[in-house]
Design an enzyme around this catalytic site. Sequence first.
Site, PDB file in Angstrom:
ATOM      1  N   GLU B  14     -32.287  32.486  22.296  1.00 52.43           N
ATOM      2  CA  GLU B  14     -33.052  31.513  23.071  1.00 52.43           C
ATOM      3  C   GLU B  14     -34.211  30.816  22.170  1.00 52.43           C
ATOM      4  O   GLU B  14     -35.085  32.188  21.717  1.00 52.43           O
ATOM      5  CB  GLU B  14     -33.547  31.970  24.282  1.00 52.43           C
ATOM      6  CG  GLU B  14     -33.823  30.645  25.425  1.00 52.43           C
ATOM      7  CD  GLU B  14     -35.167  30.060  24.954  1.00 52.43           C
ATOM      8  OE1 GLU B  14     -35.182  28.774  25.065  1.00 52.43           O
ATOM      9  OE2 GLU B  14     -36.002  30.728  24.477  1.00 52.43           O
ATOM     10  N   CYS B  62     -38.541  29.737  30.414  1.00 57.04           N
ATOM     11  CA  CYS B  62     -37.312  30.037  29.871  1.00 57.04           C
ATOM     12  C   CYS B  62     -36.161  29.864  30.805  1.00 57.04           C
ATOM     13  O   CYS B  62     -36.034  30.221  32.308  1.00 57.04           O
ATOM     14  CB  CYS B  62     -37.211  31.522  29.321  1.00 57.04           C
ATOM     15  SG  CYS B  62     -35.835  31.845  28.815  1.00 57.04           S
ATOM     16  N   CYS B  65     -33.782  33.882  30.797  1.00 61.02           N
ATOM     17  CA  CYS B  65     -34.311  34.746  31.689  1.00 61.02           C
ATOM     18  C   CYS B  65     -34.913  33.883  32.820  1.00 61.02           C
ATOM     19  O   CYS B  65     -36.008  33.892  33.231  1.00 61.02           O
ATOM     20  CB  CYS B  65     -35.467  35.742  31.100  1.00 61.02           C
ATOM     21  SG  CYS B  65     -36.236  34.981  29.719  1.00 61.02           S
ATOM     22  N   HIS B  69     -39.508  34.640  35.139  1.00 61.90           N
ATOM     23  CA  HIS B  69     -40.912  33.875  35.117  1.00 61.90           C
ATOM     24  C   HIS B  69     -41.135  33.186  36.474  1.00 61.90           C
ATOM     25  O   HIS B  69     -42.442  33.054  36.727  1.00 61.90           O
ATOM     26  CB  HIS B  69     -41.030  32.904  34.012  1.00 61.90           C
ATOM     27  CG  HIS B  69     -41.035  33.513  32.586  1.00 61.90           C
ATOM     28  ND1 HIS B  69     -41.905  34.239  32.113  1.00 61.90           N
ATOM     29  CD2 HIS B  69     -39.805  33.686  31.705  1.00 61.90           C
ATOM     30  CE1 HIS B  69     -41.521  34.714  30.595  1.00 61.90           C
ATOM     31  NE2 HIS B  69     -40.277  34.291  30.554  1.00 61.90           N
ATOM     32  N   ARG B 484     -35.314  41.488  29.020  1.00 65.88           N
ATOM     33  CA  ARG B 484     -35.800  41.767  27.669  1.00 65.88           C
ATOM     34  C   ARG B 484     -36.793  42.720  27.643  1.00 65.88           C
ATOM     35  O   ARG B 484     -37.569  43.122  26.580  1.00 65.88           O
ATOM     36  CB  ARG B 484     -36.374  40.470  26.649  1.00 65.88           C
ATOM     37  CG  ARG B 484     -35.045  39.442  26.549  1.00 65.88           C
ATOM     38  CD  ARG B 484     -35.182  38.339  25.976  1.00 65.88           C
ATOM     39  NE  ARG B 484     -33.836  37.815  26.109  1.00 65.88           N
ATOM     40  CZ  ARG B 484     -33.327  37.153  27.133  1.00 65.88           C
ATOM     41  NH1 ARG B 484     -33.632  37.300  28.151  1.00 65.88           N
ATOM     42  NH2 ARG B 484     -32.046  36.633  26.849  1.00 65.88           N
ATOM     43  N   SER B 507     -40.649  39.137  24.384  1.00 66.32           N
ATOM     44  CA  SER B 507     -40.423  38.676  23.032  1.00 66.32           C
ATOM     45  C   SER B 507     -41.687  38.575  22.414  1.00 66.32           C
ATOM     46  O   SER B 507     -41.638  38.596  21.104  1.00 66.32           O
ATOM     47  CB  SER B 507     -39.414  37.600  23.044  1.00 66.32           C
ATOM     48  OG  SER B 507     -38.166  37.852  23.777  1.00 66.32           O
ATOM     49  N   CYS B 551     -35.878  35.948  22.863  1.00 68.58           N
ATOM     50  CA  CYS B 551     -36.206  34.753  23.742  1.00 68.58           C
ATOM     51  C   CYS B 551     -37.372  34.276  23.355  1.00 68.58           C
ATOM     52  O   CYS B 551     -38.613  34.573  23.742  1.00 68.58           O
ATOM     53  CB  CYS B 551     -36.117  35.427  25.197  1.00 68.58           C
ATOM     54  SG  CYS B 551     -35.664  34.329  26.270  1.00 68.58           S
ATOM     55  N   CYS B 554     -39.916  31.941  25.414  1.00 68.88           N
ATOM     56  CA  CYS B 554     -40.702  32.819  26.269  1.00 68.88           C
ATOM     57  C   CYS B 554     -42.014  33.064  25.751  1.00 68.88           C
ATOM     58  O   CYS B 554     -42.842  33.393  26.383  1.00 68.88           O
ATOM     59  CB  CYS B 554     -39.835  34.047  26.778  1.00 68.88           C
ATOM     60  SG  CYS B 554     -38.691  33.733  27.902  1.00 68.88           S
TER      61      CYS B 554
END
Lengths: 369, 585
Positions: B14, B62, B65, B69, B484, B507, B551, B554
Amino acid sequence: MPLSAHNADKDIHEEMEKNGIERRDFIKWAGAMTATFALPASFTPLTAKAVEVANRLPVIWLHMAECTGCSESLLRSEDPSIDSVIFDYINLEYHETIMVASGHQADLSLEQAIEKHKGNYVLMVEGGIPKGTEYFLTMGAQARTGAQECIHAAKHAKAIFAIGTCSSFGGVQAAYPNPSNAQSLDKIISQPIVNVPGCPPSEKNIVGNIIYFIMFGTLPRLDAYNRPTWAYGHRVHDLCERRGHFDAGEFVQHFGDENAKNGFCLYKVGCKGPYTFNNCSKLRFNSHTSWPIQAGHGCIGCSEPNFWDTMSPFEEPISNRLIVPVTTAFGGAGADKVADTVGVVALSASAIGIAAHALISGLNKDKDA
Amino acid sequence: MAKKIIVDPITRIEGHLRIEVVVDDNNVITDAFSSSTLFRGLETIIKHRDPRDAGFIAQRICGVCTYSHYKAGISAVENALGITPPLNAQLVRSLMNIALLLHDHVVHFYTLHGLDWCDLLSALKADPKKASQVAFHYSEYPLGTGADELKEVQKRVGDFAKQGALGPFNNGYYGHKTYHLSSEQNLIVLSHYLKLLAIQREAAKMTAIFGAKQPHPQSLTVGGITSVMDVLDPTRLAEWKSKFETVRDFVNRAYYADIVMAASQFNKEDSVLHGCGLKNFIAYEEILLSRGKHLLSSGIVLGGDLNTLHPINEDLIKEEVTHSWYEYHDTKEVQLHPYDGQTNPHYTGFKDGESVGLSGKLEKSKVLDPHNKYSWIKSPRYDGMPMEVGPLASLAVGLAAKNPHTTKVAHQFLKDTGLPIEAIFSTLGRTAARCLEAKILVDNGLQTWDSLVENLKSDQSTCAPYVIDKNKEYKGRYIGQVPRGMLSHWVRIKNGVVENYQAVVPSTWNAGARDSKGQKGPYEMSLIGTKLADLTQPLEIIRTIHSFDPCIACSVHVMDCKGQDFGEFRVDPSFARFDKGGQHG
């Protein structure tokens, strides 16, 4: 039902037979697709005919300033399934979330696709694009900017789709104060664009537009915001499953109250369904599993331009606003601009209705208490 | 002579990520740089808005995921306001988190990471009958590996390849020296790759049942959840359970089996046996099984010492921007706590340089400036130390915490593969840890479902009441474990609107640039010492970076705007809404 990948010079029936598909199944499928696009049943033979003569459509999908939610939505496609889309309908030459190649080999794939399918590929762009501050997005060993990549890939495209609210209207990063000066795709390139907004658009609305183009070889009819009317021709409110409660003046007053358990209308907790054009109430998401209003949360208006600014706070009705922003769904570039005069009048009437219902509902509540 | 290799874009992730490495004459990586090349600014956009909207905007950090969030944004505001959602809401949120974790892990291995381990074109040469037998070496009841089914997979992909239109599979590193599965094993993975495309749809529906849609569910609200009708509907509860069982089947009979198979074939491949230079791990408790009881453990493991578990002190989480395209204003601090975080963009760009091109020759390119700033990602530190987060961190912390669920699955895996425990500190281990986390979830996730059903017998509440006092100041945070790794969101609320918002995401911990002391983050550390078989086909780099499941949207921090002039705000304290001054009224 998977359709075989085929070339124009091959006989479709031979191809179908080879794949174990009977003519009858094919017509059935064509009928289903015709229904998806809300076309009369008389279009079914045309649908079948159109697919017969089509090639596997080359598609280049670019990623800009985004969250990749639109790509994820594409992956959820069930009818046709995503593997069928990738293997049978389109030739997905470039899509960073799925493609095997990285780095130089990825750049090579992009150039090869543009060269090989010059004038014949469809370009799909996900994400907003920084403008004037291009360094907020660069890619490749030469650090070319997102804007450059869009302009380059758009040059020889047969058709261009802005997938999602970000490429259609700038999206979340373009919400006030837009720190990266993110713009919609139409501010970057000069060619005509079909906007497929939504945050994200449902898998039906993404794949449906691809299928439409494959079937009819032409772009769908568009509204004033360049949204296909087959998907964005009606308000969410028009086919809402809670509409009966709206008409009866039965509203959820607070999330978690008794009315919420009974599935009453969500207008008073902020539903923007009356101001939002999309087919969520008909097609829903994740193969018809659910949609926000079924899950008890109001619509946030995610397929309308600037909805992050004009539709928020998301859990308050618009009429409750004490400060009216510069552009709202009612004025400026708001949703109702796309409606014809009849639509505006109807909405005004429903706005009066909303006030009346709210009042009645309030009285009833007092009575109950 | 040292040469530079650039991999940009890193695909099957991502976001927008560039990796640059320096290799010596033996093609061994001696230095590495991780850079995000996209900036969006979401935390700035959250500021001055209604706190109830924070979760909706944060969610758009994102779309992969997608739930993480959202939950974090809503929970941070709840924490600030002192709200505890009813148990039903907590359990439903956990069911949605189980769904997301399972979805993300299976998609990661097959769609994003699988083709780093599996040579797709080699699969076309396999003997389907033989492959069908091979599958029984790794699972008692293998899934999707009957000879007929494998033959069909081969034909489908083979026809595709014969047309010369490989689409997304074009220009892969087929035939690369570090692919070690046999043709038959490759075919098994390929079959599961295709099967997963259907399974991930079911896993996504698990989130959508209580969440309206996936990506971007829409059923959480400050105080609880809104999908009360779905929760009270027995058919919806059963639908979730039935899909859980489908995914569980896939994890047990395909995913776990394939990871054991990969571990057994790659156990002599040097480029995947290290890849964990840091060995500092931080993870947070997650997945409510019943009131107050979590499936995954919290804590810190330092230097790979699994005998000592350190507790987390939230005050020690800080971020710095020495090598990131930002600058701190009005402070002498190098690192700031997220409550006081700043994110003022300060772009210094690329330099002109040379790197190895497609042909293997050096070509002119834009290169990162290692002595200056080189990424849109900040560098989070815990007590000044870089830390790895993610399923490997959760596994290490779970082992150090003697978490029985973690220990059981980890020991079984080591037994099934014959690997020593040290082997988990590697690229291979990181990929395996993601699968083991999925295994822990499918083995235990129904406890959450049972708890919900049990609680509904006596309690149907889904939302806690609250008021936002415009005259009060609040601050709060969410910390939790997402696909993650450890995620935290930090919020301050003043005048009824968001005053400051910061997200410290997995990330960012893993992909961040080096700090003022020159300490590298996990991505950079993981690459050093890796030998590349072919400089024009850096599969080893991609495999190791993919093992983290990057990701990047993110991890890109967003403007705090502290010290910047936004002067034209006019806040109506009676209605939590900002507007630009001077334009009307």
